[in-house]
Motif scaffolding. Sequence first.
Motif, PDB file in Angstrom:
ATOM      1  N   UNK A 105       0.835  -1.201   0.000  1.00  0.00           N
ATOM      2  CA  UNK A 105       0.000   0.000   0.000  1.00  0.00           C
ATOM      3  C   UNK A 105       0.873   1.255   0.000  1.00  0.00           C
ATOM      4  N   UNK A 106       1.902   1.257   0.833  1.00  0.00           N
ATOM      5  CA  UNK A 106       2.807   2.410   0.867  1.00  0.00           C
ATOM      6  C   UNK A 106       3.513   2.587  -0.471  1.00  0.00           C
ATOM      7  N   UNK A 107       3.944   1.490  -1.054  1.00  0.00           N
ATOM      8  CA  UNK A 107       4.605   1.565  -2.357  1.00  0.00           C
ATOM      9  C   UNK A 107       3.648   2.093  -3.408  1.00  0.00           C
ATOM     10  N   UNK A 108       2.402   1.622  -3.364  1.00  0.00           N
ATOM     11  CA  UNK A 108       1.393   2.094  -4.310  1.00  0.00           C
ATOM     12  C   UNK A 108       1.166   3.595  -4.157  1.00  0.00           C
ATOM     13  N   UNK A 109       1.075   4.066  -2.916  1.00  0.00           N
ATOM     14  CA  UNK A 109       0.877   5.501  -2.680  1.00  0.00           C
ATOM     15  C   UNK A 109       2.067   6.310  -3.184  1.00  0.00           C
ATOM     16  N   UNK A 110       3.281   5.800  -2.958  1.00  0.00           N
ATOM     17  CA  UNK A 110       4.469   6.501  -3.446  1.00  0.00           C
ATOM     18  C   UNK A 110       4.466   6.570  -4.964  1.00  0.00           C
ATOM     19  N   UNK A 111       4.148   5.464  -5.607  1.00  0.00           N
ATOM     20  CA  UNK A 111       4.128   5.433  -7.073  1.00  0.00           C
ATOM     21  C   UNK A 111       3.031   6.338  -7.615  1.00  0.00           C
ATOM     22  N   UNK A 112       1.872   6.373  -6.944  1.00  0.00           N
ATOM     23  CA  UNK A 112       0.786   7.257  -7.375  1.00  0.00           C
ATOM     24  C   UNK A 112       1.207   8.714  -7.248  1.00  0.00           C
ATOM     25  N   UNK A 113       1.912   9.041  -6.160  1.00  0.00           N
ATOM     26  CA  UNK A 113       2.398  10.407  -5.980  1.00  0.00           C
ATOM     27  C   UNK A 113       3.403  10.760  -7.072  1.00  0.00           C
ATOM     28  N   UNK A 114       4.313   9.828  -7.366  1.00  0.00           N
ATOM     29  CA  UNK A 114       5.286  10.066  -8.436  1.00  0.00           C
ATOM     30  C   UNK A 114       4.582  10.255  -9.771  1.00  0.00           C
ATOM     31  N   UNK A 115       3.564   9.446 -10.019  1.00  0.00           N
ATOM     32  CA  UNK A 115       2.812   9.551 -11.268  1.00  0.00           C
ATOM     33  C   UNK A 115       2.115  10.903 -11.362  1.00  0.00           C
ATOM     34  N   UNK A 116       1.493  11.332 -10.266  1.00  0.00           N
ATOM     35  CA  UNK A 116       0.836  12.642 -10.251  1.00  0.00           C
ATOM     36  C   UNK A 116       1.836  13.767 -10.500  1.00  0.00           C
ATOM     37  N   UNK A 117       3.016  13.653  -9.871  1.00  0.00           N
ATOM     38  CA  UNK A 117       4.038  14.677 -10.082  1.00  0.00           C
ATOM     39  C   UNK A 117       4.489  14.698 -11.545  1.00  0.00           C
ATOM     40  N   UNK A 118       4.670  13.514 -12.127  1.00  0.00           N
ATOM     41  CA  UNK A 118       5.086  13.450 -13.534  1.00  0.00           C
ATOM     42  C   UNK A 118       4.019  14.032 -14.450  1.00  0.00           C
ATOM     43  N   UNK A 119       2.752  13.752 -14.161  1.00  0.00           N
ATOM     44  CA  UNK A 119       1.665  14.282 -14.984  1.00  0.00           C
ATOM     45  C   UNK A 119       1.616  15.800 -14.877  1.00  0.00           C
ATOM     46  N   UNK A 120       1.758  16.326 -13.664  1.00  0.00           N
ATOM     47  CA  UNK A 120       1.717  17.787 -13.507  1.00  0.00           C
ATOM     48  C   UNK A 120       2.930  18.438 -14.178  1.00  0.00           C
ATOM     49  N   UNK A 121       4.094  17.791 -14.067  1.00  0.00           N
ATOM     50  CA  UNK A 121       5.288  18.323 -14.725  1.00  0.00           C
ATOM     51  C   UNK A 121       5.120  18.284 -16.243  1.00  0.00           C
ATOM     52  N   UNK A 122       4.529  17.221 -16.752  1.00  0.00           N
ATOM     53  CA  UNK A 122       4.264  17.116 -18.187  1.00  0.00           C
ATOM     54  C   UNK A 122       3.338  18.242 -18.639  1.00  0.00           C
ATOM     55  N   UNK A 123       2.294  18.521 -17.845  1.00  0.00           N
ATOM     56  CA  UNK A 123       1.381  19.622 -18.185  1.00  0.00           C
ATOM     57  C   UNK A 123       2.106  20.964 -18.145  1.00  0.00           C
ATOM     58  N   UNK A 124       2.984  21.142 -17.168  1.00  0.00           N
ATOM     59  CA  UNK A 124       3.757  22.388 -17.100  1.00  0.00           C
ATOM     60  C   UNK A 124       4.615  22.547 -18.353  1.00  0.00           C
ATOM     61  N   UNK A 125       5.271  21.467 -18.746  1.00  0.00           N
ATOM     62  CA  UNK A 125       6.121  21.531 -19.942  1.00  0.00           C
ATOM     63  C   UNK A 125       5.293  21.807 -21.192  1.00  0.00           C
ATOM     64  N   UNK A 126       4.096  21.258 -21.268  1.00  0.00           N
ATOM     65  CA  UNK A 126       3.224  21.558 -22.413  1.00  0.00           C
ATOM     66  C   UNK A 126       2.876  23.039 -22.460  1.00  0.00           C
TER      67      UNK A 126
END
Length: 177
Positions: free
Chosen positions: A60-81
């Motif tokens: 569960x902790x690993x899943x939450x960490x990966x979800x947070x990383x995914x959210x950060x990557x998505x927001x960074x991708x949107x910023x770059x766009x």
Amino acid sequence: QLKNISNDKLNEEIEKFNKLRIENQKMKQELNRTETDSMDRDNVINNKQSQLEKRIKNLTNTLLEKQTELDMCISQKNEYRIKLSKLQEQMNDGMSIISNKKDRDLEMGGIKNRTPILRSKSGVTLLRRKNYTSYKSINYGINVFDRIGLEFAHVLRNKPWMRLLIVFYIIVLHLWC
């Protein structure tokens, strides 16, 4: 003779008693063994359950960490766009300014480029930063507020619940007054 008979019966009873005592001890030992076996089984089951619970918590902790990383990557991708689209707009605006100035300068008889345009190493055309005043500290403060405003707009654009929260806040303020 009565004494012998009573002694024989007494001895028989003592033997029966001893046999029963031995049998009782054997039963107690067997009961203890089964209890320890059942306790061992319970301990094994509890250990397995605790191991599974620990594994579930870790996953569960690993899943939450990966979800947070995914959210950060998505927001960074949107910023770059957004940055890419802004840079493309600036490049298009810069190219039109350059072509307009060259056309006007050609009509006047010379080629002069008076626009404050900077070119980066990657070939992207950038507009120069505006100096709003002659004081650097005031310009820096204006740029800080601009960045805060852009970040706030970025958050509002990416999080619709924030927009709803602000609208709700404004409605509550109007009803309160």
